[in-house]
Design a protein around this motif. Structure first.
Motif, PDB file in Angstrom:
ATOM      1  N   PRO A 113       0.804  -1.217   0.000  1.00 16.52           N
ATOM      2  CA  PRO A 113       0.000   0.000   0.000  1.00 16.52           C
ATOM      3  C   PRO A 113       0.839   1.270   0.000  1.00 16.52           C
ATOM      4  O   PRO A 113       1.923   1.319   0.592  1.00 16.52           O
ATOM      5  CB  PRO A 113      -0.829  -0.115   1.286  1.00 16.52           C
ATOM      6  N   ALA A 114       0.307   2.294  -0.662  1.00 12.10           N
ATOM      7  CA  ALA A 114       0.914   3.624  -0.670  1.00 12.10           C
ATOM      8  C   ALA A 114       0.008   4.569   0.113  1.00 12.10           C
ATOM      9  O   ALA A 114      -1.187   4.674  -0.172  1.00 12.10           O
ATOM     10  CB  ALA A 114       1.093   4.119  -2.094  1.00 12.10           C
ATOM     11  N   ARG A 142      -5.739  15.263  -7.882  1.00 12.43           N
ATOM     12  CA  ARG A 142      -6.757  14.197  -7.847  1.00 12.43           C
ATOM     13  C   ARG A 142      -6.208  12.895  -8.415  1.00 12.43           C
ATOM     14  O   ARG A 142      -6.427  11.812  -7.855  1.00 12.43           O
ATOM     15  CB  ARG A 142      -7.991  14.635  -8.636  1.00 12.43           C
ATOM     16  N   ALA A 143      -5.460  12.980  -9.523  1.00 10.75           N
ATOM     17  CA  ALA A 143      -4.913  11.773 -10.132  1.00 10.75           C
ATOM     18  C   ALA A 143      -3.921  11.082  -9.201  1.00 10.75           C
ATOM     19  O   ALA A 143      -3.957   9.855  -9.026  1.00 10.75           O
ATOM     20  CB  ALA A 143      -4.245  12.117 -11.460  1.00 10.75           C
ATOM     21  N   ALA A 147      -4.822   7.423  -6.795  1.00 11.78           N
ATOM     22  CA  ALA A 147      -4.051   6.198  -6.966  1.00 11.78           C
ATOM     23  C   ALA A 147      -3.535   5.632  -5.642  1.00 11.78           C
ATOM     24  O   ALA A 147      -3.102   4.478  -5.583  1.00 11.78           O
ATOM     25  CB  ALA A 147      -2.875   6.446  -7.911  1.00 11.78           C
ATOM     26  N   ALA A 148      -3.572   6.436  -4.572  1.00 16.05           N
ATOM     27  CA  ALA A 148      -3.061   5.989  -3.272  1.00 16.05           C
ATOM     28  C   ALA A 148      -4.085   5.121  -2.560  1.00 16.05           C
ATOM     29  O   ALA A 148      -5.288   5.253  -2.761  1.00 16.05           O
ATOM     30  CB  ALA A 148      -2.710   7.198  -2.412  1.00 16.05           C
ATOM     31  N   ASP A 164     -14.313  17.011  -1.689  1.00 14.79           N
ATOM     32  CA  ASP A 164     -15.182  17.734  -2.621  1.00 14.79           C
ATOM     33  C   ASP A 164     -14.651  17.674  -4.051  1.00 14.79           C
ATOM     34  O   ASP A 164     -15.424  17.753  -5.011  1.00 14.79           O
ATOM     35  CB  ASP A 164     -15.323  19.190  -2.194  1.00 14.79           C
ATOM     36  N   ARG A 165     -13.323  17.547  -4.188  1.00 12.11           N
ATOM     37  CA  ARG A 165     -12.702  17.472  -5.512  1.00 12.11           C
ATOM     38  C   ARG A 165     -12.641  16.051  -6.046  1.00 12.11           C
ATOM     39  O   ARG A 165     -12.044  15.803  -7.097  1.00 12.11           O
ATOM     40  CB  ARG A 165     -11.286  18.044  -5.451  1.00 12.11           C
ATOM     41  N   GLY A 166     -13.225  15.117  -5.325  1.00 13.75           N
ATOM     42  CA  GLY A 166     -13.310  13.759  -5.838  1.00 13.75           C
ATOM     43  C   GLY A 166     -12.212  12.820  -5.404  1.00 13.75           C
ATOM     44  O   GLY A 166     -12.095  11.710  -5.941  1.00 13.75           O
ATOM     45  N   VAL A 167     -11.378  13.220  -4.441  1.00 16.01           N
ATOM     46  CA  VAL A 167     -10.321  12.328  -3.954  1.00 16.01           C
ATOM     47  C   VAL A 167     -10.934  11.351  -2.950  1.00 16.01           C
ATOM     48  O   VAL A 167     -11.553  11.770  -1.967  1.00 16.01           O
ATOM     49  CB  VAL A 167      -9.179  13.123  -3.286  1.00 16.01           C
TER      50      VAL A 167
END
Length: 377
Positions: A113-114, A142-143, A147-148, A164-167
């Protein structure tokens, strides 16, 4: 547990990202774990600790334009080789931007895991320096963080904005403070007399001197009668700030015990930057027994309660900064009350407590990874 800490900057006294990464390594070692630090090679002439809690692997780097203390890693197999040799159980990505993204890919190859720590408001920096690019910065953030396995945000404002930004998979993880190093007992009357020989009220700022810090908002406070402003730090805005505040004392960049002694000397600490995801210097000032004035934005909202532990003011409002400094300069009793409550508020925010909470986040990331693997089997 073996943990690889990949940090975008180094050594630990250059900024908050590097300092937090170093304190993480210290705590892991104290708890019997085996940390490894992977970091960009520091600039020539920058001191690197000769010993410490963990081995450090440097990868080739170049300075980020305008920020020589922040290094951009060059393509290198050294990071992957270091992580492969260490065989970590968790990869900790401190402020992933360039090197951290490569650390994310290495974690994926290793099947571990990261955990990504959000520490820098890249969107705010883009808006300050470019007047545009905020959307592109958020797409990058966000990208990377999507991925984490887990993203750790340092404040409730940051956590909410990321969500709110989709993370996804955002948790709160704040910062510790060394209440032994930053201590009101370090207040030095001789040093104060040297800084304010006329007995002026000392108003202090500590931090980088750069556009996103909005240190120019201190100009009105620096012009108040009976006030001496002391600025600690360096950066590209220093020449303009010297012109804007001709009566201020600029001490340059200070670190270690010297910085801690200076932190305890002001009568008022003012932070002006509106883009802080946490704001370490605010709680270091509180630990040093100094009342604080901060923007009512970002990380300081978690650290300062109006009228009890400090005076938050509208972000970017120079008149509000001046008025808060004037109020505190004229009221020693209010300064003492805010200082005492501020010190009490940070008493439990030790790096040990924060580090133990981080270990719980690691355990959650490992358990979630095991659950996904079990479901896929």
């Amino acid at each position: 547990m073996k943990v690889a800490i990949v940090t975008e900057s180094y050594p630990p006294d250059v900024n908050g990202v590097a300092h937090c990464a170093w304190q993480t390594a210290v705590h892991l070692a104290r708890r019997g774990h085996r940390p490894l630090v992977v970091a960009p090679a520091p600039p020539n002439g920058v001191r690197v600790p000769a010993d410490g809690p963990a081995p450090v692997v440097h990868v080739p780097s170049l300075p980020l334009p305008g920020y020589p203390q922040v290094r951009v890693a060059l393509p290198s197999r050294r990071l992957g080789a270091a992580l492969g040799a260490h065989r970590p159980d968790v990869v900790h990505l401190a402020g992933p931007f360039v090197l951290g993204v490569r650390g994310m890919a290495a974690a994926a190859r290793l099947g571990v895991p990261a955990v990504a720590v959000y520490q820098t408001d890249l969107a705010g920096y883009a808006r300050t320096y470019l007047g545009a690019g905020e959307g592109a910065a958020w797409r990058r953030i966000r990208a990377v963080h999507t991925a984490a396995d887990l993203t750790l945000a340092p404040s409730t404002v940051s956590a909410r904005e990321l969500a709110d930004r989709g993370v996804p998979r955002v948790r709160l993880w704040s910062r510790g403070v060394d209440t032994g190093r930053f201590d009101p007992a370090l207040r030095d009357d001789g040093l104060r007399r040297a800084l304010a020989p006329g007995g002026e009220v000392l108003v202090g700022y500590v931090g980088r001197l750069a556009p996103e810090k909005s240190v120019d908002l201190l100009a009105g406070a620096a012009a108040l009668p009976g006030v001496r402003t002391v600025v600690i730090g360096d950066g590209p805005s220093e020449p303009a700030l010297r012109q804007a505040m001709p009566g201020a004392l600029f001490l340059g960049r200070r670190t270690g015990d010297d910085l801690a002694r200076l932190f305890a000397c002001p009568d008022v600490f003012v932070h002006t930057g509106p883009f802080e995801t946490f704001c370490q210097t605010v709680q270091e000032a509180q630990a040093g027994g100094v009342p604080v004035v901060t923007p009512a934005a970002g990380g300081p909202l978690d650290l300062v309660e109006h009228g009890r532990t400090g005076l938050p003011v509208p972000a970017g409002d120079a008149d509000a900064v001046t008025e808060a400094a004037r109020t505190l300069a004229a009221d020693p009793a209010l300064r003492a009350r805010l200082a005492s409550a501020g010190r009490a508020a940070v008493a439990a925010r030790t790096w040990e407590a924060v580090g133990d909470r981080l270990l719980e986040h690691y355990a959650d990331a490992l358990a979630a990874r095991a659950t996904r693997l079990g479901a896929a089997a």
